[in-house]
Design an enzyme around this catalytic site. Structure first.
Site, PDB file in Angstrom:
ATOM      1  N   CYS A 103       0.765  -1.150   0.099  1.00  9.28           N
ATOM      2  CA  CYS A 103      -0.034  -0.065   0.161  1.00  9.28           C
ATOM      3  C   CYS A 103       1.017   1.238   0.119  1.00  9.28           C
ATOM      4  CB  CYS A 103      -0.986  -0.055   1.192  1.00  9.28           C
ATOM      5  SG  CYS A 103      -2.407   1.054   0.885  1.00  9.28           S
ATOM      6  N   HIS A 185      -3.649  -5.393   1.483  1.00  2.16           N
ATOM      7  CA  HIS A 185      -2.981  -5.636   2.675  1.00  2.16           C
ATOM      8  C   HIS A 185      -3.333  -7.279   2.899  1.00  2.16           C
ATOM      9  CE1 HIS A 185      -1.775  -1.836   4.332  1.00  2.16           C
ATOM     10  NE2 HIS A 185      -2.761  -1.233   3.486  1.00  2.16           N
ATOM     11  N   GLU A 187      -2.061  -9.000   5.309  1.00  6.24           N
ATOM     12  CA  GLU A 187      -2.154  -9.366   6.591  1.00  6.24           C
ATOM     13  C   GLU A 187      -3.359  -8.911   7.117  1.00  6.24           C
ATOM     14  OE1 GLU A 187      -1.093  -4.806   6.469  1.00  6.24           O
ATOM     15  OE2 GLU A 187      -0.649  -6.844   5.273  1.00  6.24           O
TER      16      GLU A 187
END
Length: 206
Positions: A103, A185, A187
């Site tokens: 990002c 993302h 995660e």
């Protein structure tokens, strides 16, 4: 386990006049799940000449196998973080170390190589499709950004690997170096995605 050094976002705590380095714990867990050992990179503030060398000296001592430039904080909010990450890219290129930007990290990489960014709509707090250029495979990813870029904003030495349906760039890699960027993302998924784990392992050649 191979060490992956991870840049951190900054939070200013007004009550204590502190600048705190932070990293999403889920990113650490994701990297461990992928088979790596995450080590957070301190944000060095350039107060003098010796401070300018602190980051490079730290990187030399850690000797990471790879580096991740994490998300959080728009570029320009904390200039010392911006400067640190630019220095990290420069050092990584000199040592031929793989870098993955997530990002904001992807935006920093594009800026380092001379690209630009623009405000985009309908990408913050949503999920959307992306299409891989070479395989034509489509998948759904999360999205948390207000800034992004179209192909015309990408630096010349970066090659687009995936686009969203609105033609914004979601994934690129360097044509010459082991440098990569993704806008989603991995995660932040409730359950880590197999495709994301495979991609990160592939990028860091595990």
């Amino acid at each position: 386990m191979k060490i992956i050094a991870v840049s951190q976002r900054v939070q200013k705590i007004e009550k204590y006049n502190e600048f705190r380095d932070q990293i999403d714990n889920r990113l650490n867990i994701f990297l461990v799940k992928a088979g790596f050992l995450p080590v957070p990179i301190p944000n060095f503030k350039k107060r003098n000449k010796s401070d300018q060398l602190s980051l490079v000296n730290w990187l030399k001592k850690i000797n990471p196998f790879g580096i991740i430039l994490s998300g959080g904080d728009d570029i320009g909010v904390y200039k010392f973080r911006d400067s640190n990450e630019m220095r990290i890219i420069k050092w990584s290129l000199s040592k031929k170390i793989t870098v993955l930007g997530i990002c904001r990290g992807m935006q920093v990489i594009n800026k380092y190589f001379g690209g630009t960014k623009v405000k985009i709509k309908n990408h913050a707090g949503t999920r959307h499709k992306i299409k891989m250029n070479k395989s034509n495979v489509t998948r759904i990813v999360n999205s948390y950004h207000n800034w992004g870029f179209y192909s015309k904003h990408i630096a010349k030495n970066l090659e687009v690997q995936a686009l969203a349906s609105d033609l914004t760039v979601e994934y690129f890699k360097s044509k010459k170096n082991s440098i990569y960027g993704i806008m989603w993302h991995p995660e932040r998924e409730k359950n880590f995605n197999r495709e994301d784990l495979f991609l990160v392992r592939q990028i860091f050649q595990k």
